[in-house]
Design a protein around this motif. Structure first.
Motif, PDB file in Angstrom:
ATOM      1  N   GLU A 207      30.331  40.847  23.204  1.00 44.73           N
ATOM      2  CA  GLU A 207      29.768  39.942  24.205  1.00 44.73           C
ATOM      3  C   GLU A 207      30.886  39.132  24.853  1.00 44.73           C
ATOM      4  N   PRO A 208      30.891  38.984  26.176  1.00 43.83           N
ATOM      5  CA  PRO A 208      31.923  38.196  26.852  1.00 43.83           C
ATOM      6  C   PRO A 208      31.961  36.761  26.330  1.00 43.83           C
ATOM      7  N   VAL A 209      33.172  36.244  26.147  1.00 47.07           N
ATOM      8  CA  VAL A 209      33.375  34.878  25.678  1.00 47.07           C
ATOM      9  C   VAL A 209      33.942  34.068  26.846  1.00 47.07           C
ATOM     10  N   THR A 210      33.187  33.120  27.347  1.00 42.42           N
ATOM     11  CA  THR A 210      33.617  32.317  28.484  1.00 42.42           C
ATOM     12  C   THR A 210      34.709  31.346  28.059  1.00 42.42           C
ATOM     13  N   GLY A 211      35.768  31.259  28.879  1.00 44.57           N
ATOM     14  CA  GLY A 211      36.866  30.356  28.589  1.00 44.57           C
ATOM     15  C   GLY A 211      36.420  28.902  28.558  1.00 44.57           C
ATOM     16  N   ALA A 212      37.116  28.109  27.731  1.00 40.66           N
ATOM     17  CA  ALA A 212      36.717  26.716  27.524  1.00 40.66           C
ATOM     18  C   ALA A 212      36.818  25.883  28.789  1.00 40.66           C
ATOM     19  N   ASP A 213      37.708  26.238  29.716  1.00 41.67           N
ATOM     20  CA  ASP A 213      37.899  25.425  30.919  1.00 41.67           C
ATOM     21  C   ASP A 213      37.215  26.011  32.153  1.00 41.67           C
ATOM     22  N   VAL A 214      36.304  26.976  31.958  1.00 50.07           N
ATOM     23  CA  VAL A 214      35.619  27.625  33.079  1.00 50.07           C
ATOM     24  C   VAL A 214      34.404  26.808  33.490  1.00 50.07           C
ATOM     25  N   ASP A 215      34.228  26.591  34.789  1.00 49.30           N
ATOM     26  CA  ASP A 215      33.102  25.800  35.281  1.00 49.30           C
ATOM     27  C   ASP A 215      31.972  26.662  35.835  1.00 49.30           C
ATOM     28  N   VAL A 216      32.023  27.964  35.554  1.00 41.43           N
ATOM     29  CA  VAL A 216      30.966  28.888  35.988  1.00 41.43           C
ATOM     30  C   VAL A 216      30.191  29.318  34.751  1.00 41.43           C
ATOM     31  N   ALA A 217      28.915  29.029  34.729  1.00 41.67           N
ATOM     32  CA  ALA A 217      28.123  29.283  33.527  1.00 41.67           C
ATOM     33  C   ALA A 217      27.801  30.763  33.341  1.00 41.67           C
ATOM     34  N   ALA A 218      27.450  31.427  34.439  1.00 39.80           N
ATOM     35  CA  ALA A 218      26.981  32.807  34.334  1.00 39.80           C
ATOM     36  C   ALA A 218      28.149  33.792  34.249  1.00 39.80           C
ATOM     37  N   VAL A 219      28.048  34.767  33.365  1.00 40.04           N
ATOM     38  CA  VAL A 219      29.030  35.846  33.292  1.00 40.04           C
ATOM     39  C   VAL A 219      28.816  36.760  34.494  1.00 40.04           C
ATOM     40  N   PRO A 220      29.874  37.062  35.259  1.00 42.48           N
ATOM     41  CA  PRO A 220      29.700  37.880  36.467  1.00 42.48           C
ATOM     42  C   PRO A 220      29.146  39.269  36.164  1.00 42.48           C
ATOM     43  N   GLU A 221      28.445  39.806  37.154  1.00 42.05           N
ATOM     44  CA  GLU A 221      27.826  41.124  36.987  1.00 42.05           C
ATOM     45  C   GLU A 221      28.857  42.196  36.710  1.00 42.05           C
ATOM     46  N   HIS A 222      30.058  42.121  37.337  1.00 43.29           N
ATOM     47  CA  HIS A 222      31.042  43.168  37.119  1.00 43.29           C
ATOM     48  C   HIS A 222      31.563  43.156  35.676  1.00 43.29           C
ATOM     49  N   VAL A 223      31.496  41.989  35.017  1.00 40.94           N
ATOM     50  CA  VAL A 223      31.915  41.914  33.615  1.00 40.94           C
ATOM     51  C   VAL A 223      30.840  42.509  32.705  1.00 40.94           C
ATOM     52  N   THR A 224      29.587  42.149  32.923  1.00 38.50           N
ATOM     53  CA  THR A 224      28.520  42.716  32.092  1.00 38.50           C
ATOM     54  C   THR A 224      28.383  44.220  32.320  1.00 38.50           C
ATOM     55  N   ALA A 225      28.649  44.644  33.559  1.00 41.42           N
ATOM     56  CA  ALA A 225      28.606  46.083  33.839  1.00 41.42           C
ATOM     57  C   ALA A 225      29.709  46.813  33.088  1.00 41.42           C
ATOM     58  N   ARG A 226      30.881  46.190  32.988  1.00 41.34           N
ATOM     59  CA  ARG A 226      31.978  46.808  32.259  1.00 41.34           C
ATOM     60  C   ARG A 226      31.647  46.915  30.781  1.00 41.34           C
ATOM     61  N   VAL A 227      31.046  45.873  30.214  1.00 41.27           N
ATOM     62  CA  VAL A 227      30.612  45.923  28.815  1.00 41.27           C
ATOM     63  C   VAL A 227      29.657  47.095  28.602  1.00 41.27           C
ATOM     64  N   ALA A 228      28.681  47.219  29.476  1.00 46.17           N
ATOM     65  CA  ALA A 228      27.694  48.289  29.342  1.00 46.17           C
ATOM     66  C   ALA A 228      28.340  49.663  29.471  1.00 46.17           C
ATOM     67  N   ALA A 229      29.274  49.799  30.414  1.00 46.01           N
ATOM     68  CA  ALA A 229      29.922  51.105  30.626  1.00 46.01           C
ATOM     69  C   ALA A 229      30.758  51.507  29.419  1.00 46.01           C
ATOM     70  N   LEU A 230      31.507  50.562  28.865  1.00 47.24           N
ATOM     71  CA  LEU A 230      32.331  50.867  27.695  1.00 47.24           C
ATOM     72  C   LEU A 230      31.450  51.255  26.507  1.00 47.24           C
ATOM     73  N   ASN A 231      30.368  50.566  26.325  1.00 45.15           N
ATOM     74  CA  ASN A 231      29.525  50.827  25.159  1.00 45.15           C
ATOM     75  C   ASN A 231      28.701  52.098  25.313  1.00 45.15           C
ATOM     76  N   ARG A 232      28.445  52.508  26.542  1.00 43.17           N
ATOM     77  CA  ARG A 232      27.772  53.804  26.747  1.00 43.17           C
ATOM     78  C   ARG A 232      28.661  54.954  26.287  1.00 43.17           C
ATOM     79  N   ARG A 233      29.978  54.777  26.397  1.00 50.47           N
ATOM     80  CA  ARG A 233      30.895  55.849  26.027  1.00 50.47           C
ATOM     81  C   ARG A 233      31.061  55.988  24.525  1.00 50.47           C
ATOM     82  N   SER A 234      30.774  54.923  23.793  1.00 47.41           N
ATOM     83  CA  SER A 234      31.046  54.900  22.360  1.00 47.41           C
ATOM     84  C   SER A 234      29.990  55.683  21.593  1.00 47.41           C
ATOM     85  N   PRO A 235      30.372  56.200  20.410  1.00 46.22           N
ATOM     86  CA  PRO A 235      29.408  56.946  19.601  1.00 46.22           C
ATOM     87  C   PRO A 235      28.224  56.083  19.183  1.00 46.22           C
TER      88      PRO A 235
END
Length: 235
Positions: A207-235
């Motif tokens: 799961e993405p870990v937001t940096g302590a000094d980041v003022d944006v609450a929501a994880v961007p779609e391109h980051v969650t999409a990357r998580v999903a793509a990487l995990n689709r490839r895994s066994p």
């Protein structure tokens, strides 16, 4: 001249890019090269630096329609990097490896790995044009997380002046792949009593870990999409 991608080009067009051992694992389709490039996050740049051969890990990017023969592979680093300074004066190789499984056989001799690996060889060129440098640096970011570069501020002149970008043609390349069960000796199979098989491997994202000094609450779609793509490839 724009050489770009050529699906009909042989994958290993020269003697030095043709595998000599375990030729049954060698691939002939350029799409298998593109598959390894897409699945790899890190490459190793092999270059002679001050007379010493070094294989250095680094990130990379690919433009299959780039200006070099067969497409273009980009690497980058500090302008102070001796490997990047000396590389354009010599032939180098870049290697990518994807581990798909540990092959556990009935004998130590027949243990192996299921893998996909690619080697690109050639003489790199220094990228000096402003447009190509900007394009290459965006590709380097997007290779790791597609869509990321469009969300970032542009590089400053100071950052650009501190960065070296090299381009290598994808023309001379080789790909090898191993899949399947252990290749045990008949006598070991007949003897029985030892478990053999494959332990699948894969790269997974947490799961993405937001940096302590980041003022944006929501994880961007391109980051969650990357998580999903990487995990689709895994066994």
């Amino acid at each position: 001249m724009t050489a770009g991608r050529r699906a009909d080009q042989p994958l290993s067009p020269t003697g030095r890019s043709t595998p000599r051992r375990e030729r049954e694992r060698a691939q002939s389709d350029r799409d298998t090269l593109y598959d390894v490039l897409d699945a790899s996050l890190v490459c190793h740049l092999a270059v002679v630096v001050d007379g010493v051969p070094l294989a250095l890990p680094t990130v990379f990017a690919v433009d299959l329609d780039g200006p070099d023969e067969g497409g273009t592979l980009y690497v980058h680093g500090s302008v102070a990097s001796r490997s990047l300074v000396q590389a354009p004066g010599q032939d180098v190789s870049v290697t990518m490896t994807v581990l798909d499984g540990i092959v556990l056989a009935r004998s130590g001799f027949n243990h192996s790995m299921n893998y996909r690996s690619a080697v690109v060889v050639g003489r790199p060129r220094l990228v000096t044009g402003e447009a190509e440098r900007s394009h290459a640096l965006d590709l380097l970011v997007d290779h790791v997380t597609p869509g990321r570069s469009a969300t970032l501020r542009r590089p400053t002149r100071k950052e650009l002046s501190a960065t070296t970008v090299l381009a290598l043609p994808l023309h001379e390349a080789s790909v090898k792949r191993r899949v399947g069960d252990p290749s045990d000796e008949d006598v070991d199979v007949e003897a029985g009593g030892v478990w053999a098989g494959v332990l699948p491997l894969g790269l997974r994202a947490g799961e993405p870990v937001t940096g302590a000094d980041v003022d944006v609450a929501a994880v961007p779609e391109h980051v969650t999409a990357r998580v999903a793509a990487l995990n689709r490839r895994s066994p």
